[in-house]
Scaffold this active site. Structure first.
Site, short mmCIF file in Angstrom:
data_model
loop_
_atom_site.label_atom_id
_atom_site.label_comp_id
_atom_site.label_asym_id
_atom_site.label_seq_id
_atom_site.Cartn_x
_atom_site.Cartn_y
_atom_site.Cartn_z
N GLY A 207 0.74 -0.95 -0.08
CA GLY A 207 0.07 0.34 0.58
C GLY A 207 0.49 1.36 -0.69
O GLY A 207 2.15 0.92 0.11
N ASN A 208 -0.10 2.26 -0.22
CA ASN A 208 1.25 3.62 0.62
C ASN A 208 0.29 4.80 1.59
O ASN A 208 -1.34 4.40 2.22
CB ASN A 208 1.00 3.91 -1.18
CG ASN A 208 -0.51 4.60 -1.63
OD1 ASN A 208 -0.91 5.63 -0.72
ND2 ASN A 208 -0.62 3.67 -2.70
#
Ligand code: CTP
Length: 394
Positions: A207-208
């Site tokens: 993810g980020n």
């Protein structure tokens, strides 16, 4: 007139016509406006807090020293798209003209920079007093709309100009004000926000750090300007925006499915979401054991923007690029290669922009640089990008 979730502060002064504002509040809600009531302390003699809280579904305070931690005069001023003061007494009009800040309502009025409609109601002698006449002229000279009270019988038994206008007349005066900034009325705006998560196993993902704040700022700005707004939100922890439709997705593939469903009915697409460029080749059905968790095979994710650009008819697409160096040529290349119409180059060279309230960078179109954006709020940038999209939409 459609409110589209736009926020109205209904300021209530201490006159008997306060009870008629209950009806005004209901009609504003019928039109899709979200209303927060800010009564003056003396108006509570006529209509109490309980009535306003029940009708608006929101908490009601009258002084800045209540719920101080919320800094309500500022948060309400920021929230508001419009302020209606109904009824406005001679005293309240005088206080606004003087720039006083002696209760919550007058504080909000000073702190806000939104269209204001003042609906006076008072005895004709008070309305015609030179002091009131001068105060009303002062308000009008500052761009505040002040309605003329209606002529007729008054509570005192006297007759003359001073009656609180009929609700329909207030609504029609307000419509003029509320339509003046609705330049996206009838337009559909689709916004992707947040960051995608690509599952590794039932527990872990790639993810980020994208918070979704910029996307939500665009959604709010578009709503304020009258658009129909849909948000495709990827893992966003922010509160839903009243008046916008929110579709929750997790991964890039899920986002692409929803984008394809929505895109043909869209006028402006803002691709604010940070999309993972790759995903695990396979999502494991069970948690991967420590001993096997040293290598994950990845496969490239599709470029969603490029995919949609191929389906494009008249839509305007706004892309975002967070770059560690302010490289205009790279921004221009990205804009062209992805088939976007506008690209915001978000300069992240000076630290963490994720979850921040502000942003800076540069806006590009196919013709080149459109505007350099000095450090500003995400809300302001949202309006600048929508201005540019509207210009290109024609
Ligand atoms: N984007 C997209 N699909 C992807 C990756 C990005 O639609 N798979 C969109 C983003 O939503 C954003 C724009 O493309 O609006 C630019 O994103 P960015 O990550 O800067 O683009 P990349 O093509 O991934 O470029 P880079 O090689 O610099 O990571």
């Amino acid at each position: 007139m459609q409110g589209h979730g736009r926020e109205v502060i209904l300021g209530v002064g201490g006159g008997i016509a306060a009870y008629k504002s209950c009806e005004l509040l209901r009609r504003l809600q019928d039109h899709g406006f979200l209303v927060t009531v800010v009564p003056t302390p003396s108006s509570l003699n006529f209509v109490g807090t309980a009535t306003w809280e029940a009708l608006s579904g929101r908490s009601v305070t009258t002084e800045v020293f209540q719920d101080v931690h919320e800094v309500r005069h500022i948060s309400l001023a920021k929230l508001a798209n419009f302020i209606i003061i109904a009824p406005a007494t001679a005293d309240l009009i005088a206080r606004i003209a003087q720039g006083r800040a002696d209760d919550l309502l007058t504080n909000v009025i000073l702190a806000a920079s939104v269209p204001i409609l003042v609906v006076p109601a008072m005895h004709p002698q008070m309305w015609n007093d030179p002091a009131t006449t001068a105060n009303v002229a002062t308000l009008r000279s500052r761009g505040i709309s002040v309605m003329e009270p209606e002529v007729g019988a008054l509570t005192s038994g006297d007759t003359g100009q001073g009656r609180f206008p009929e609700t329909a007349n207030i609504l029609s005066a307000f419509t003029e004000i509320a339509s003046s900034d609705a330049d996206l009325l009838g337009k559909r705006v689709l916004v992707t926000a947040g960051g995608t998560r690509e599952a590794i196993d039932p527990i872990r993902y790639i993810g980020n750090n994208s918070s979704g704040k910029q996307g939500y700022a665009i959604a709010r700005a578009a709503l304020q300007r009258g658009a129909d707004v849909t948000i495709i939100a990827a893992n966003v922890a922010l509160a839903d925006i009243a008046g916008a439709r929110t579709i929750n997705v997790r991964s890039a593939s899920e986002m692409l499915i929803k984008l394809r469903e929505e895109f043909s009915q869209t006028d402006i697409l803002a691709m604010t979401a940070a999309i993972a460029d790759a995903r695990p080749l396979q999502e494991a059905d069970a948690k991967i054991k420590k001993s096997d968790y040293t290598k994950i095979d990845l496969i490239e994710n599709p470029d969603l923007l490029a995919d949609l650009a191929s389906l494009k008819k008249d839509q305007i697409i706004i892309a975002f690029a967070a770059e560690s160096s302010h490289d205009g040529a790279e921004a221009q290349r990205k804009l062209a290669s992805k088939g976007a119409d506008i690209l915001y180059l978000n300069d992240i060279s000076h630290g963490d922009i994720f979850n921040s309230e502000t942003t800076y960078g540069e806006i590009f179109s196919a013709q080149g640089s459109v505007a350099k954006v000095a450090q500003t709020t995400k809300d302001t940038l949202a309006h600048q990008l929508l201005d540019q999209a509207l210009l290109q939409l024609g």
